[in-house]
Design a protein around this motif. Structure first.
Motif, PDB file in Angstrom:
ATOM      1  N   UNK A 213     -43.211-114.428 -62.420  1.00 25.32           N
ATOM      2  CA  UNK A 213     -42.615-113.592 -61.388  1.00 25.32           C
ATOM      3  C   UNK A 213     -43.695-112.903 -60.551  1.00 25.32           C
ATOM      4  N   UNK A 214     -44.796-112.525 -61.181  1.00 26.09           N
ATOM      5  CA  UNK A 214     -45.876-111.883 -60.438  1.00 26.09           C
ATOM      6  C   UNK A 214     -46.445-112.820 -59.383  1.00 26.09           C
ATOM      7  N   UNK A 230     -40.660-108.313 -51.611  1.00 27.38           N
ATOM      8  CA  UNK A 230     -40.173-107.025 -52.121  1.00 27.38           C
ATOM      9  C   UNK A 230     -39.038-107.217 -53.125  1.00 27.38           C
ATOM     10  N   UNK A 231     -38.168-108.175 -52.860  1.00 27.70           N
ATOM     11  CA  UNK A 231     -37.058-108.442 -53.780  1.00 27.70           C
ATOM     12  C   UNK A 231     -37.588-108.932 -55.128  1.00 27.70           C
ATOM     13  N   UNK A 232     -38.539-109.873 -55.094  1.00 30.17           N
ATOM     14  CA  UNK A 232     -39.131-110.371 -56.340  1.00 30.17           C
ATOM     15  C   UNK A 232     -39.868-109.254 -57.079  1.00 30.17           C
ATOM     16  N   UNK A 233     -40.548-108.400 -56.323  1.00 36.32           N
ATOM     17  CA  UNK A 233     -41.284-107.292 -56.936  1.00 36.32           C
ATOM     18  C   UNK A 233     -40.332-106.355 -57.667  1.00 36.32           C
ATOM     19  N   UNK A 234     -39.248-105.977 -57.009  1.00 27.34           N
ATOM     20  CA  UNK A 234     -38.301-105.066 -57.645  1.00 27.34           C
ATOM     21  C   UNK A 234     -37.672-105.698 -58.879  1.00 27.34           C
ATOM     22  N   UNK A 235     -37.361-106.990 -58.784  1.00 32.98           N
ATOM     23  CA  UNK A 235     -36.785-107.712 -59.924  1.00 32.98           C
ATOM     24  C   UNK A 235     -37.765-107.693 -61.091  1.00 32.98           C
TER      25      UNK A 235
END
Length: 336
Positions: A213-214, A230-235
């Protein structure tokens, strides 16, 4: 002639007799699927003759004379597999000779032509597709909703089955890179041989793939896809991914991009991958990103990553805010 979409998912499924004395045309931008078809043809040729000779060349250097040399019998075997990559770069003066050969290929030779699927060289493709001796396999990039289906097909190829929800969970955990997904599917089918794979099984093995994910966050940011990053970061952060893993992924992406831009031109894909320090499939991502990054912008991104890394390790109080700022900074530098 109708092509087989995504043919490499199974490779040329017919027997070796279908590749010897024929031309296999591979078109499309999905490198992993294309490489699987090339490998399947090689395996089919070697199943006929274990001593068969395998040779490769770039289309840019191909002439009728060199094609004749590549396909001619040797002292050791008359059976050969000739792979020609970068068909889009075939010189105009070589097109007629290649098409003539493709119309009546040698009986003990399998000719594999690989085209990246773009518009360049489309006239050559049109002529080849009209030939009865040519079979086309399309290695097209999969749309997002097709990726879980790819996972299911991989699992079936290994003699197992997987729930639809589990296939989607594996994509969520590993990402959409087909090579990584195939590897993950193979690991699961090896460890749960013959069993139906469930969400629980996927979560047990891949629920903690924070590193995947990172890197998804970093890839989106360096490609300028601000909202997706940003969506992947928050997830990732909601599921406990450590902030240092995110900055580490950004640092790795920056290093890879810098090495790619600094690498000598004209290198073969395998040599370039070694030079840059990434797996071959990653080169396409870097190639796409590099078009929108100047050296000064990349230098600023490297400094931003270094500062963010220091911040999340204690120099700043709010790691989440630091990482969101890093995403915005990198994405905006790329756009600039």
């Amino acid at each position: 002639m109708a092509g087989r979409r995504g043919g490499p998912a199974a490779g040329p499924g017919a027997g070796p007799g279908d590749v010897l004395g024929r031309v296999v045309l591979i078109t499309g931008k999905e490198e992993y699927l294309g490489e699987r078809t090339v490998a399947a043809v090689r395996d089919a040729v070697r199943a006929t003759d274990a001593e068969a000779e395998i040779s490769e060349t770039g289309a840019a250097e191909l002439t009728l004379a060199t094609l004749g040399e590549l396909s001619a019998p040797s002292l050791f075997s008359s059976t050969r597999c000739v792979v020609v990559r970068g068909l889009e770069n075939l010189p105009d003066e070589s097109v007629a000779g290649l098409v003539d050969y493709a119309a009546t290929p040698a009986d003990d030779v399998s000719l594999v032509l690989v085209h990246n699927g773009g518009q360049k060289g489309s006239g050559t493709l049109t002529r080849l597709r009209k030939l009865a001796s040519v079979t086309e396999f399309k290695s097209e990039e999969l749309r997002a909703h097709e990726v879980p289906g790819f996972v299911s097909a991989e699992v079936r190829r290994r003699g197992s089955t997987i729930d639809d929800d589990a296939a989607r969970a594996l994509v969520d955990a590993v990402g959409t890179d087909l090579r990584a997904l195939a590897s993950a599917a193979h690991q699961l089918t090896d460890d749960f041989a013959g069993e139906r794979l469930t969400v629980e099984g996927v979560a047990r093995y891949f629920g903690g793939r924070a590193d995947a994910k990172s890197f998804a966050v970093a890839d989106h940011a360096f490609a300028g896809r601000r909202e997706q990053a940003l969506e992947e970061l928050r997830w990732a952060l909601e599921r406990g991914t450590a902030a240092v893993l995110v900055t580490s992924a950004f640092a790795g992406s920056a290093r890879g991009l810098a090495r790619y831009k600094g690498a000598p031109r004209g290198m073969r894909e395998a040599d370039l991958a070694r030079e840059v320090g990434v797996p071959p499939w990653k080169l396409r991502t870097l190639r796409s990103q590099a078009q929108s990054w100047s050296e000064p912008a990349l230098a600023r991104a490297v400094r931003a990553v270094a500062q963010a890394d220091a911040d999340v390790k204690g120099a700043a109080g709010d790691a989440h805010h630091t990482l969101e700022s890093l995403v915005l900074t990198v994405a905006s530098l790329r756009e600039g």
